[in-house]
Design a protein around this motif. Structure first.
Motif, mmCIF file in Angstrom:
data_model
loop_
_atom_site.group_PDB
_atom_site.id
_atom_site.type_symbol
_atom_site.label_atom_id
_atom_site.label_comp_id
_atom_site.label_asym_id
_atom_site.label_seq_id
_atom_site.Cartn_x
_atom_site.Cartn_y
_atom_site.Cartn_z
ATOM 1 N N VAL A 70 -25.680 21.454 17.986
ATOM 2 C CA VAL A 70 -26.245 20.137 17.674
ATOM 3 C C VAL A 70 -25.238 19.306 16.892
ATOM 4 N N LEU A 71 -24.602 19.923 15.890
ATOM 5 C CA LEU A 71 -23.598 19.213 15.101
ATOM 6 C C LEU A 71 -22.439 18.749 15.982
ATOM 7 N N SER A 72 -21.989 19.599 16.874
ATOM 8 C CA SER A 72 -20.849 19.262 17.737
ATOM 9 C C SER A 72 -21.173 18.103 18.670
ATOM 10 N N GLU A 73 -22.390 18.055 19.156
ATOM 11 C CA GLU A 73 -22.781 16.924 19.996
ATOM 12 C C GLU A 73 -22.811 15.630 19.182
ATOM 13 N N GLU A 74 -23.270 15.724 17.936
ATOM 14 C CA GLU A 74 -23.270 14.536 17.076
ATOM 15 C C GLU A 74 -21.840 14.061 16.819
ATOM 16 N N LEU A 75 -20.951 14.999 16.521
ATOM 17 C CA LEU A 75 -19.549 14.644 16.301
ATOM 18 C C LEU A 75 -18.932 14.047 17.561
ATOM 19 N N SER A 76 -19.254 14.614 18.715
ATOM 20 C CA SER A 76 -18.696 14.129 19.973
ATOM 21 C C SER A 76 -19.153 12.706 20.269
ATOM 22 N N THR A 77 -20.406 12.418 19.965
ATOM 23 C CA THR A 77 -20.915 11.061 20.161
ATOM 24 C C THR A 77 -20.132 10.063 19.323
ATOM 25 N N GLN A 78 -19.805 10.444 18.099
ATOM 26 C CA GLN A 78 -19.019 9.563 17.236
ATOM 27 C C GLN A 78 -17.580 9.429 17.742
ATOM 28 N N VAL A 79 -17.030 10.526 18.231
ATOM 29 C CA VAL A 79 -15.671 10.478 18.798
ATOM 30 C C VAL A 79 -15.632 9.539 19.998
ATOM 31 N N ILE A 80 -16.639 9.604 20.853
ATOM 32 C CA ILE A 80 -16.723 8.722 22.015
ATOM 33 C C ILE A 80 -16.738 7.257 21.584
ATOM 34 N N ASP A 81 -17.390 6.994 20.448
ATOM 35 C CA ASP A 81 -17.459 5.627 19.922
ATOM 36 C C ASP A 81 -16.180 5.219 19.188
ATOM 37 N N GLY A 82 -15.194 6.112 19.162
ATOM 38 C CA GLY A 82 -13.913 5.787 18.535
ATOM 39 C C GLY A 82 -13.849 6.064 17.046
ATOM 40 N N ASP A 83 -14.788 6.863 16.521
ATOM 41 C CA ASP A 83 -14.814 7.163 15.094
ATOM 42 C C ASP A 83 -14.647 8.669 14.887
ATOM 43 N N CYS A 84 -13.494 9.073 14.335
ATOM 44 C CA CYS A 84 -13.215 10.493 14.110
ATOM 45 C C CYS A 84 -13.261 10.863 12.623
ATOM 46 N N SER A 85 -13.810 9.979 11.799
ATOM 47 C CA SER A 85 -13.818 10.232 10.359
ATOM 48 C C SER A 85 -14.674 11.448 10.003
ATOM 49 N N ARG A 86 -15.793 11.638 10.693
ATOM 50 C CA ARG A 86 -16.648 12.771 10.355
ATOM 51 C C ARG A 86 -16.026 14.082 10.839
ATOM 52 N N VAL A 87 -15.367 14.056 11.992
ATOM 53 C CA VAL A 87 -14.646 15.246 12.445
ATOM 54 C C VAL A 87 -13.605 15.634 11.401
ATOM 55 N N ASN A 88 -12.849 14.655 10.924
ATOM 56 C CA ASN A 88 -11.833 14.909 9.908
ATOM 57 C C ASN A 88 -12.449 15.494 8.639
ATOM 58 N N SER A 89 -13.633 15.042 8.279
ATOM 59 C CA SER A 89 -14.272 15.496 7.044
ATOM 60 C C SER A 89 -14.660 16.965 7.107
ATOM 61 N N TYR A 90 -14.811 17.529 8.300
ATOM 62 C CA TYR A 90 -15.182 18.930 8.442
ATOM 63 C C TYR A 90 -13.974 19.856 8.527
ATOM 64 N N PHE A 91 -12.771 19.314 8.588
ATOM 65 C CA PHE A 91 -11.575 20.146 8.626
ATOM 66 C C PHE A 91 -11.403 20.927 7.325
#
Length: 228
Positions: A70-91
């Motif tokens: 579920v989390l990965s799908e949420e992150l992917s939706t944001q990536v599709i919209d051009g926003d990778c800030s939340r992906v970066n925050s989980y690194f």
């Protein structure tokens, strides 16, 4: 859907792997142009505004495959919209400063450019290996498919984030299923086994054999190369 010109194909592919950490900056320069692979490398501090996971986030999301899907799908939706800030925050902290939100966004923009418009998320799969849960989110675009691969440790931190192109040809599924059958197989012995798919043509005796084994970089079981 897989397309095969020869009567039988045995496809062997290594399972998705965690990219090894490397302190040699030279390794970063040799990465595949179609791969965004997280590598832990010391670097100078980069000031980038990022969203930091809250305490509530980490409490609500456990080391559980379904929750991480579920989390990965949420992150992917944001990536599709051009926003990778939340992906970066989980690194992990050692990765976060190197792979900033802007670095990720630039890489993803280049990756999806030849794919056309986004259509939908068509599937999400998870698999646990060596204290890491890998989640693969498959997305359909106008011209082809794209998969985002996430690797989470037990602290719900990302140690792997990369993309790979995948063929999503649905048109030939009925025709090809009438011509052949597929079986999942394991190749090798001991601890390190290769996952594979054996494709067997129907009503053909002693057909020739083709074996495909991946090289470096991300690839699927059809050896899809590039976005087309």
């Amino acid at each position: 859907m897989r397309r095969f010109k020869l009567p039988i194909i045995v496809t062997l592919i290594l399972t998705l792997g965690l990219t090894g950490c490397s302190k040699d900056k030279e390794n970063q320069d040799t990465q595949k142009e179609n791969e965004l692979q997280v590598t832990v490398t010391p670097t100078e501090e980069v000031q980038t505004p990022t969203e930091v996971p809250s305490t509530d986030d980490t409490k609500q999301i456990g080391f559980n495959a379904d929750e991480l899907k579920v989390l990965s799908e949420e992150l992917s939706t944001q990536v599709i919209d051009g926003d990778c800030s939340r992906v970066n925050s989980y690194f992990e902290e050692s990765i976060k400063k190197t792979y900033t939100a802007q670095v990720l966004q630039d890489a993803m923009k280049e990756a999806v450019a030849p794919l056309g418009n986004f259509v939908s998320i068509v599937g999400t799969e998870a698999k646990e290996e060596d204290d890491t849960i890998y989640v693969v989110v498959t997305m359909k675009y106008e011209n082809n498919g794209l998969q985002l691969v996430y690797g989470y440790n037990k602290d719900i931190q990302l140690t792997t984030f990369r993309y790979q192109y995948v063929s999503l040809d649905q048109e030939d599924s009925k025709t090809e299923s009438e011509l052949y059958k597929e079986e999942e197989i394991k190749v090798g012995s001991g601890e390190y086994l290769l996952d594979g798919i054996m494709t067997i043509p129907k009503n053909v005796e002693k057909p020739p054999v083709v074996i495909l084994v991946q090289g470096s970089g991300p690839s699927d079981m059809d050896e899809t190369i590039g976005a087309n």
